[in-house]
Design a protein around this motif. Structure first.
Motif, PDB file in Angstrom:
ATOM      1  N   LEU A  40      99.199   1.931 -15.853  1.00 48.72           N
ATOM      2  CA  LEU A  40     100.149   0.856 -15.589  1.00 48.72           C
ATOM      3  C   LEU A  40     100.591   0.902 -14.128  1.00 48.72           C
ATOM      4  O   LEU A  40     100.845   1.969 -13.587  1.00 48.72           O
ATOM      5  N   GLY A  41     100.672  -0.241 -13.481  1.00 52.92           N
ATOM      6  CA  GLY A  41     101.203  -0.298 -12.126  1.00 52.92           C
ATOM      7  C   GLY A  41     100.232  -0.815 -11.088  1.00 52.92           C
ATOM      8  O   GLY A  41     100.602  -1.021  -9.940  1.00 52.92           O
ATOM      9  N   GLY A  42      98.977  -1.032 -11.455  1.00 54.99           N
ATOM     10  CA  GLY A  42      98.021  -1.579 -10.496  1.00 54.99           C
ATOM     11  C   GLY A  42      98.227  -3.071 -10.298  1.00 54.99           C
ATOM     12  O   GLY A  42      99.036  -3.708 -10.985  1.00 54.99           O
ATOM     13  N   PHE A  43      97.479  -3.647  -9.388  1.00 52.96           N
ATOM     14  CA  PHE A  43      97.593  -5.088  -9.138  1.00 52.96           C
ATOM     15  C   PHE A  43      97.002  -5.896 -10.286  1.00 52.96           C
ATOM     16  O   PHE A  43      97.387  -7.033 -10.533  1.00 52.96           O
ATOM     17  N   GLY A  44      96.051  -5.327 -10.969  1.00 54.03           N
ATOM     18  CA  GLY A  44      95.454  -5.966 -12.135  1.00 54.03           C
ATOM     19  C   GLY A  44      95.067  -4.901 -13.137  1.00 54.03           C
ATOM     20  O   GLY A  44      94.859  -3.745 -12.783  1.00 54.03           O
ATOM     21  N   ALA A  45      94.978  -5.279 -14.392  1.00 51.45           N
ATOM     22  CA  ALA A  45      94.635  -4.336 -15.449  1.00 51.45           C
ATOM     23  C   ALA A  45      93.180  -4.533 -15.853  1.00 51.45           C
ATOM     24  O   ALA A  45      92.716  -5.661 -15.999  1.00 51.45           O
ATOM     25  N   LEU A  46      92.477  -3.439 -16.037  1.00 55.83           N
ATOM     26  CA  LEU A  46      91.059  -3.472 -16.368  1.00 55.83           C
ATOM     27  C   LEU A  46      90.855  -3.085 -17.829  1.00 55.83           C
ATOM     28  O   LEU A  46      91.336  -2.045 -18.274  1.00 55.83           O
ATOM     29  N   VAL A  47      90.128  -3.921 -18.556  1.00 55.61           N
ATOM     30  CA  VAL A  47      89.840  -3.661 -19.962  1.00 55.61           C
ATOM     31  C   VAL A  47      88.382  -3.995 -20.220  1.00 55.61           C
ATOM     32  O   VAL A  47      87.923  -5.101 -19.887  1.00 55.61           O
ATOM     33  N   GLY A 132      98.447  -2.771 -32.871  1.00 58.96           N
ATOM     34  CA  GLY A 132      97.278  -2.101 -32.310  1.00 58.96           C
ATOM     35  C   GLY A 132      96.811  -2.681 -30.997  1.00 58.96           C
ATOM     36  O   GLY A 132      95.632  -2.602 -30.643  1.00 58.96           O
ATOM     37  N   CYS A 133      97.740  -3.252 -30.251  1.00 56.39           N
ATOM     38  CA  CYS A 133      97.441  -3.982 -29.023  1.00 56.39           C
ATOM     39  C   CYS A 133      97.973  -3.190 -27.823  1.00 56.39           C
ATOM     40  O   CYS A 133      99.090  -2.669 -27.870  1.00 56.39           O
ATOM     41  N   ALA A 134      97.210  -3.070 -26.762  1.00 59.77           N
ATOM     42  CA  ALA A 134      97.629  -2.300 -25.591  1.00 59.77           C
ATOM     43  C   ALA A 134      98.523  -3.136 -24.674  1.00 59.77           C
ATOM     44  O   ALA A 134      98.179  -4.268 -24.331  1.00 59.77           O
ATOM     45  N   LEU A 135      99.653  -2.570 -24.284  1.00 58.39           N
ATOM     46  CA  LEU A 135     100.501  -3.186 -23.253  1.00 58.39           C
ATOM     47  C   LEU A 135      99.993  -2.696 -21.909  1.00 58.39           C
ATOM     48  O   LEU A 135     100.231  -1.548 -21.525  1.00 58.39           O
ATOM     49  N   ILE A 136      99.261  -3.557 -21.215  1.00 59.32           N
ATOM     50  CA  ILE A 136      98.546  -3.096 -20.017  1.00 59.32           C
ATOM     51  C   ILE A 136      99.218  -3.501 -18.707  1.00 59.32           C
ATOM     52  O   ILE A 136      98.758  -3.126 -17.630  1.00 59.32           O
ATOM     53  N   GLY A 137     100.311  -4.243 -18.782  1.00 63.06           N
ATOM     54  CA  GLY A 137     100.981  -4.637 -17.546  1.00 63.06           C
ATOM     55  C   GLY A 137     101.888  -5.824 -17.771  1.00 63.06           C
ATOM     56  O   GLY A 137     102.147  -6.232 -18.904  1.00 63.06           O
ATOM     57  N   GLY A 138     102.367  -6.377 -16.679  1.00 58.19           N
ATOM     58  CA  GLY A 138     103.264  -7.515 -16.760  1.00 58.19           C
ATOM     59  C   GLY A 138     103.898  -7.784 -15.410  1.00 58.19           C
ATOM     60  O   GLY A 138     103.451  -7.271 -14.374  1.00 58.19           O
TER      61      GLY A 138
END
Length: 344
Positions: A40-47, A132-138
């Motif tokens: 968490l904390g990057g400019f974009g989240a990678l999945v 079951g869902c990842a909170l990857i950013g916001g």
């Protein structure tokens, strides 16, 4: 010489925002899935998309919490509206057969209250865990002058994945199919403009015992139920031909969204008892019964249409997985221009 100004003087506290990110990291970490790359904390989240899918299709949905937030502000109750936020999007993508992959939120306020925002985002993380869902950013936006003191707004979106040949779109629904309903946990996050008007008119004792040990306040603010885990379990064993998330518009307006034009759903109003909260709202607001059905979920949070051959087995499995299930009615041929859902 004029006094030098800083961003903080203008009403934006960068340090508070940094502290919020640190506060929420452990809650977000608990939601992680193996497909998520990075922290968490990057400019974009990678999945990445799991290799278990042969021909994956991404399904996305976005929503907010609506005027239910006004009650959260008035009652200083911020730890469950995040669950509502997740559920409104996750339940939407779920009804197309999608397994929720990740969620991002947008939290906007005039002045950042770190403790309050932490409560909100803890709720978002809880909703992600439940589904079951990842909170990857916001995004946390502090915008002085945009919002009244003590208020904020929430929005979010979810992305899920489903095999292309397993997308649920209602096309296979046929006359004679059975309509099953899964119970809601209250009003979820719809109809709150009317709920607030009814509360203003009735002026009830919100903290008096109301239903099953809950106060009226607790019944009104109860968070939206998440159906992802039980539905995905059922889909491993049985075909669900169509599903509808019962949100704004109620059963009357949402179920037709998955029905072929030549079919309609005949719903038996006696198939379930409208929960006490909705009975109270109808009585205090003198709301017409059909208006209730097209404004609130009235106790049914999600509808599944299945073939009659498997209806009992599907209902039994949902019950085994902790859901309260009702056999609401059946699908039949539609005559002329009659509405696609009738509750009688």
């Amino acid at each position: 010489m004029k006094q030098p100004l800083s961003y903080r003087d203008a009403g934006v506290d960068i340090a508070a925002g940094d502290q919020l990110v640190e506060n929420i990291k452990p809650f977000a970490k608990r939601t992680m899935r193996p497909e998520v790359l990075g922290d968490l904390g990057g400019f974009g989240a990678l999945v990445e998309i799991s290799r278990k899918y042969r021909n994956p299709v991404l399904v996305s949905g976005t929503d907010g919490v609506g005027t239910k937030l006004k009650l959260a502000f008035a009652w200083d109750k911020h730890d469950t509206v995040g669950i509502d936020l997740v559920a409104m999007s996750v339940n939407d993508i779920l009804v197309q057969g999608a397994e929720p992959l990740f969620f991002l939120d947008y939290f906007a306020c005039g002045k950042l209250d770190v403790a309050r925002a932490t409560d909100v985002i803890k709720g978002i993380a809880a909703g992600c865990e439940q589904s079951g869902c990842a909170l990857i950013g916001g995004e946390t936006a502090e915008m002085p002058g945009m919002y009244p003191e003590g208020e904020y707004d929430l929005a979010g979106f979810a992305v899920g994945v489903v095999e292309k040949d397993q997308v649920i779109n209602g096309r296979n629904i046929a006359a004679g199919d059975v309509v099953l309903g899964l119970a809601s946990d209250g009003a979820h996050a719809n109809g709150y403009s009317l709920i607030r008007k009814i509360l203003d008119r009735a002026k009830p004792d919100l903290d008096a015992p109301f239903d099953g040990g809950k106060t009226l306040r607790e019944a009104v603010i109860a968070p939206t139920r998440l159906y992802a885990k039980p539905v995905l379990q059922v889909l491993k064993k049985f075909e669900i031909k169509g599903m509808a998330h019962i949100t704004g518009g109620g059963i009357t307006e949402n179920l037709p969204r998955v029905l072929p034009e030549n079919l309609m759903a005949q719903i038996d109003a006696a198939a379930w008892e409208m929960p006490k909260l909705f009975q109270w709202l109808q009585q205090q607001g003198q709301v017409d019964t059909q208006e209730m059905y097209r404004t609130f979920n009235c106790g049914i949070g999600l509808i599944a249409v299945v073939s009659p051959e498997v209806a009992e087995q599907v209902a039994a499995l949902f019950a085994e997985l902790g859901e309260t299930v009702y056999r609401l009615g059946a699908i039949r041929e539609r005559n002329g221009s009659e509405h696609q859902t009738q509750i009688v």
